[in-house]
Write a protein that holds these residues in place. Structure first.
Motif, short mmCIF file in Angstrom:
data_model
loop_
_atom_site.label_atom_id
_atom_site.label_comp_id
_atom_site.label_asym_id
_atom_site.label_seq_id
_atom_site.Cartn_x
_atom_site.Cartn_y
_atom_site.Cartn_z
N VAL A 128 -21.78 -62.99 87.10
CA VAL A 128 -21.45 -63.34 88.23
C VAL A 128 -21.52 -64.06 89.04
O VAL A 128 -22.47 -64.69 89.39
N LEU A 129 -21.04 -64.50 89.71
CA LEU A 129 -20.38 -65.38 90.82
C LEU A 129 -20.98 -64.58 91.89
O LEU A 129 -19.84 -63.53 92.34
N ASP A 130 -21.63 -65.31 93.22
CA ASP A 130 -21.46 -64.88 94.64
C ASP A 130 -20.36 -65.85 95.07
O ASP A 130 -20.47 -67.20 95.62
N ALA A 131 -19.67 -65.50 95.19
CA ALA A 131 -18.25 -65.48 95.93
C ALA A 131 -16.86 -64.13 96.98
O ALA A 131 -17.94 -62.89 96.12
N GLU A 132 -16.47 -64.89 97.06
CA GLU A 132 -15.44 -63.74 97.60
C GLU A 132 -14.65 -62.99 95.90
O GLU A 132 -14.28 -61.61 95.90
N GLY A 133 -14.50 -63.34 95.68
CA GLY A 133 -13.58 -62.99 94.21
C GLY A 133 -13.15 -64.30 92.75
O GLY A 133 -13.38 -65.36 93.51
N TYR A 134 -13.10 -63.85 92.17
CA TYR A 134 -12.45 -64.82 90.82
C TYR A 134 -11.43 -64.09 90.09
O TYR A 134 -11.80 -62.93 89.43
N PHE A 135 -10.41 -65.01 90.17
CA PHE A 135 -9.26 -64.68 89.36
C PHE A 135 -9.13 -64.25 88.14
O PHE A 135 -9.80 -65.53 87.00
N TRP A 136 -8.52 -63.59 87.26
CA TRP A 136 -8.30 -62.96 85.65
C TRP A 136 -7.91 -64.76 85.01
O TRP A 136 -7.79 -65.03 83.69
N ASN A 137 -6.23 -65.26 86.03
CA ASN A 137 -6.08 -66.50 85.56
C ASN A 137 -5.16 -66.96 86.94
O ASN A 137 -5.14 -66.05 87.81
N THR A 146 -9.81 -76.25 82.50
CA THR A 146 -9.20 -74.46 82.27
C THR A 146 -10.24 -73.57 83.42
O THR A 146 -12.16 -74.69 84.03
N CYS A 147 -9.56 -72.99 84.69
CA CYS A 147 -10.40 -71.83 85.20
C CYS A 147 -9.51 -70.65 84.68
O CYS A 147 -8.67 -70.60 84.08
N GLY A 148 -10.37 -69.98 85.89
CA GLY A 148 -9.93 -68.43 85.24
C GLY A 148 -10.44 -67.60 84.20
O GLY A 148 -10.82 -68.59 83.13
N ALA A 149 -10.60 -66.01 84.30
CA ALA A 149 -11.42 -65.40 83.69
C ALA A 149 -11.73 -65.47 81.77
O ALA A 149 -11.58 -65.90 81.49
N LYS A 150 -9.47 -65.52 82.01
CA LYS A 150 -9.13 -65.05 80.82
C LYS A 150 -9.53 -66.68 79.80
O LYS A 150 -9.89 -66.59 78.46
N VAL A 169 -16.43 -62.36 83.60
CA VAL A 169 -16.38 -62.59 84.97
C VAL A 169 -15.97 -61.70 85.79
O VAL A 169 -15.36 -61.50 86.28
N ALA A 170 -17.09 -61.89 87.30
CA ALA A 170 -17.12 -60.24 87.82
C ALA A 170 -17.79 -61.71 89.21
O ALA A 170 -18.58 -62.51 89.32
N VAL A 414 -3.82 -57.93 84.30
CA VAL A 414 -4.79 -57.48 84.22
C VAL A 414 -5.82 -56.91 83.43
O VAL A 414 -5.07 -56.74 82.31
N ALA A 415 -7.10 -56.77 83.29
CA ALA A 415 -7.57 -56.56 81.80
C ALA A 415 -9.01 -55.24 82.55
O ALA A 415 -9.06 -55.60 83.74
N VAL A 416 -9.09 -54.66 80.83
CA VAL A 416 -10.46 -53.82 81.52
C VAL A 416 -11.04 -54.08 80.81
O VAL A 416 -10.90 -54.00 79.58
N THR A 417 -12.70 -53.79 80.54
CA THR A 417 -13.72 -54.42 79.93
C THR A 417 -14.73 -53.13 79.66
O THR A 417 -14.53 -52.79 80.38
N THR A 418 -15.01 -52.96 78.64
CA THR A 418 -15.94 -51.63 78.62
C THR A 418 -17.10 -52.21 76.97
O THR A 418 -16.92 -52.54 76.28
N ILE A 419 -18.16 -52.20 77.99
CA ILE A 419 -19.11 -52.33 76.99
C ILE A 419 -20.24 -51.07 76.72
O ILE A 419 -21.04 -50.55 78.08
N ARG A 420 -20.53 -50.37 75.40
CA ARG A 420 -21.25 -49.75 75.18
C ARG A 420 -22.63 -50.15 74.18
O ARG A 420 -22.70 -51.61 73.42
N ILE A 421 -23.98 -49.75 74.72
CA ILE A 421 -25.32 -50.59 73.96
C ILE A 421 -25.51 -49.06 73.52
O ILE A 421 -26.03 -48.76 74.25
#
Length: 452
Positions: A128-137, A146-150, A169-170, A414-421
């Motif tokens: 998690v970044l303290d920022a207004e936003g961060y792109f997937w690419n 290299t930059c971008g979550a992807k 990355v959020a 765009v991407a959606v990720t789901t985590i199950r614990i």
């Protein structure tokens, strides 16, 4: 053109017979600018950070804007500004609010939490970044690094063996924090390099710090802490603070050594101590305004500080359906939310020790229907990769009953990720600025007892 039908939820994940104890690690890296380390220059004088002329912006937003502005799309800044300035994001459009300093009381950070069942497939890392936003690419902001979550996820996956889909990355979306997507000033290349390194180091540190842990989780009623942001639409508020807390149960293990790079060395936390606390809530972080040019994490920074004071370890905050929500108690919203989390001995819900961790990611081309943002995106003002490919999305339980259709001749990936614990805890992600209509529905229908 074949329409894309988005799965409503991605929570029915594969399980495995693996029964090792869960392990958790966390780390944080300071995002305060270090231009000297990257052969850069940071201009902090507001007078030297050239503002945007209103007539110029009006021309860019006209129907012929791409033709008028395409000559400006370079590896430098297409905005009419000083390219060595950092700007706050979220206030209007363009480089109107330069950053003169970073807050020193709360700071701005890249924070990461890693959760693992001991396998590569069962290891996830949320940054998690303290920022207004961060792109997937990104389209052109990072021509030689290299930059971008992807791209970062793919790079880290190659070095660790953990699937790229397991890295998320959020951002906190604080409007008083730096803009990293280009809509409020084209971010200097040296600072984008620094942010990329901060993400790598936070991920590496969280993996290096993995140690056996118990996961507690819960959901607290927090209706007083948010309200509708605008009167132009009606949407049900998210009324819950959801959270998880990791408590060390043993010394550092070999799992961290196996996955982490040499960028960070692990350090164990004594059994019984808190490793990390992750909260999720919906409220726009706009309480600090432009803060006289001082970058600030807004109420999420107060939440993180308070949970670290109460419990120890590393605090993190992810946004849920904040699109139509504003903070109910101003900046103090963060502190008041943190005080809702019960003490260790009062937490009723715990993930079973032998629970598995699984992640699933879906990627699709999404139609770009916001005309001003698309117009600014083509010449590079929002430095996003746009695809000249038509796309369509239908919502509804089945394609035939879809009550809403969105389409565009241009799309973005765009991407959606789901985590199950285990069976009872889920973490979901989504692109952009989600609204509580969607996130409330996900919570109601996810199948997990608590969904962040």
């Amino acid at each position: 053109m074949k329409p894309v039908f988005l799965p409503a939820f991605l929570l029915l994940l594969l399980t495995s017979p693996f029964t090792a104890a869960l392990e958790v690690g966390a780390a944080k890296i300071n995002l305060a600018p270090r231009p000297a380390d990257y052969e850069g220059t940071w201009v902090t004088d507001a007078e030297d950070c050239k503002g945007l002329d209103a007539v110029y912006l009006e021309q860019l937003l006209s129907p012929r804007a791409p033709e008028k502005a395409d000559h400006l799309a370079t590896a430098g800044s297409p905005w009419n500004e000083n390219p060595n300035c950092l700007y706050m994001g979220g206030f209007g459009i363009g480089p109107a609010n330069p950053i003169s300093a970073f807050d020193e009381e709360y700071g701005l950070w890249a924070r990461a939490i890693a959760i693992s069942d001991g396998t590569a497939a069962g290891t996830i890392v949320l940054t998690v970044l303290d920022a207004e936003g961060y792109f997937w690419n990104y389209a052109q902001k990072c021509p030689d690094f290299t930059c971008g979550a992807k791209a970062l996820a793919q790079e880290i996956s190659a070095s660790t063996g953990i699937p790229a889909a397991n890295f998320v990355v959020a951002s906190t979306h604080s409007h008083a924090a730096p803009d990293l997507i280009g809509g409020w000033g084209f971010v200097p290349g040296w600072y984008m390099r620094q942010v990329s390194d901060a993400i790598r180091d936070a991920v590496s540190g969280a993996l290096a710090n993995l140690q056996p842990a118990t996961l507690q989780f819960g959901e607290e009623r927090a209706r007083a802490q948010n309200r509708e942001r605008r009167d132009t639409y009606r949407s049900a508020e998210e009324q819950q603070l959801t959270w998880l807390r990791a408590i060390a149960t043993g010394a550092a293990s070999n799992t961290g050594k196996k996955f982490a790079s040499q960028r960070q060395k692990g350090k164990a936390v004594a059994p019984g101590q808190t490793l990390a606390v992750l909260g999720a809530y919906a409220a726009h972080p706009t309480t600090k305004g432009t803060n006289d040019g001082v970058a600030h994490p807004d109420w999420p920074g107060l939440f993180v500080r308070r949970v670290e004071e109460r419990f120890g370890g590393t605090g993190l905050l992810i946004m849920t359906g904040l699109g139509n929500m504003t903070a109910g108690s101003g900046t103090e919203t963060g502190t008041q939310l943190a005080d809702l989390i019960p003490e260790q001995h009062n937490a009723a819900r715990t993930v079973p020790e032998a629970a598995t961790v699984r992640a699933l990611q879906t990627v699709w081309n999404h139609p770009t229907t916001n005309v001003p943002l698309t117009t600014l995106g083509f010449p590079g003002f929002f430095d996003r990769t746009f695809t000249p490919m038509p796309a369509e999305v239908r919502t509804g339980k089945t394609p035939d009953s879809a009550p809403c259709v969105s389409s565009s001749p241009v799309s973005v990936e765009v991407a959606v990720t789901t985590i199950r614990i285990g069976e009872d805890l889920a973490i979901t992600t989504g692109p952009g600025e989600l609204f509580s209509n969607l996130t409330n529905t996900i919570k109601e229908q996810s199948g997990a007892r608590v969904t962040l």
